[in-house]
Write a protein that holds these residues in place. Structure first.
Motif, PDB file in Angstrom:
ATOM      1  N   HIS A   1      -0.407 -17.626  -9.394  1.00  0.00           N
ATOM      2  CA  HIS A   1       0.301 -17.228 -10.961  1.00  0.00           C
ATOM      3  C   HIS A   1       0.957 -16.087 -10.892  1.00  0.00           C
ATOM      4  N   VAL A   2       0.472 -14.927 -10.030  1.00  0.00           N
ATOM      5  CA  VAL A   2       1.318 -13.710  -9.884  1.00  0.00           C
ATOM      6  C   VAL A   2       2.489 -14.137  -9.143  1.00  0.00           C
ATOM      7  N   CYS A   3       2.486 -14.904  -8.081  1.00  0.00           N
ATOM      8  CA  CYS A   3       3.723 -15.234  -7.480  1.00  0.00           C
ATOM      9  C   CYS A   3       4.842 -15.832  -8.169  1.00  0.00           C
ATOM     10  N   LYS A   4       4.120 -16.455  -9.063  1.00  0.00           N
ATOM     11  CA  LYS A   4       5.218 -17.404 -10.103  1.00  0.00           C
ATOM     12  C   LYS A   4       5.853 -16.231 -10.951  1.00  0.00           C
ATOM     13  N   LEU A   5       5.019 -15.571 -11.584  1.00  0.00           N
ATOM     14  CA  LEU A   5       5.530 -14.302 -12.390  1.00  0.00           C
ATOM     15  C   LEU A   5       6.684 -13.488 -11.516  1.00  0.00           C
ATOM     16  N   GLY A   6       6.360 -13.219 -10.026  1.00  0.00           N
ATOM     17  CA  GLY A   6       7.275 -12.607  -9.393  1.00  0.00           C
ATOM     18  C   GLY A   6       8.507 -13.419  -9.001  1.00  0.00           C
TER      19      GLY A   6
END
Length: 154
Positions: A145-150
DNA sequence: GCCAACGTTGGC
DNA sequence: GCCAACGTTGGC
């Protein structure tokens, strides 16, 4: 494969520095819990969120990869180093580390504010109050999820 | 083994 | 610069 979050102060060593050098020994960790993660739990190939602490603003700035197996932190034997530990010996090193290699820099930083506000990330250690640990495990779901946000796909 | 004092981290 | 959280140290 495990996932992690590693903190670094951008004034000392930030994501841009990691991108520049490509690979960096994670010296100076002097906390047993954080050491144990590097010593016992990390495996080459594990991915870590690179987080800027003591920054304005603080937040996740990219991804790094565990590049090798753990080995003794050389700075603990260096009397001139601020990380020198007189109680550590080469026969019985107290502090261990791994190398991290650069994987990607997020197009935009995912700030701590964003992480904290995201209902999916309430379990993330870095979102919780008063967490000072410089290395923490991250669940696969939170990592993705953090990768997606990034704006990055693993 | 307890716990007060102290130091560090890190967001605000 | 403040302060909450919390790890470490050292006296007892």
């Amino acid at each position: 494969m495990k996932y992690w979050l590693i903190k670094s102060e951008p004034d000392v060593f930030g994501i841009d520095d990691l991108q520049k050098v490509g690979r960096e020994p994670w010296t100076g960790v002097r906390n047993y819990q954080a050491r144990n993660f590097m010593w016992k739990d990390m495996k080459p190939g594990d991915l870590a969120i690179f987080y800027h602490s003591n920054a304005k603003p603080p937040g996740a700035t990219g991804i790094a990869r565990v590049a090798d197996d753990p080995y003794p932190d050389p700075t603990q034997f260096d009397e001139k180093s601020e990380y020198f530990d007189e109680k550590s010996t080469e026969q019985k090193p107290r502090w261990w580390l791994v190398d991290f290699e650069f994987v990607t820099k997020f197009a935009g930083m995912v700030t701590l504010e964003t992480l904290k506000a995201d209902p999916k990330l309430t379990e993330m250690v870095v979102c919780q109050k008063g967490t000072r640990l410089s290395i923490t495990p991250v669940s696969a779901a939170d990592f993705k999820h953090v990768c997606k946000l990034g704006g990055w796909k693993p």
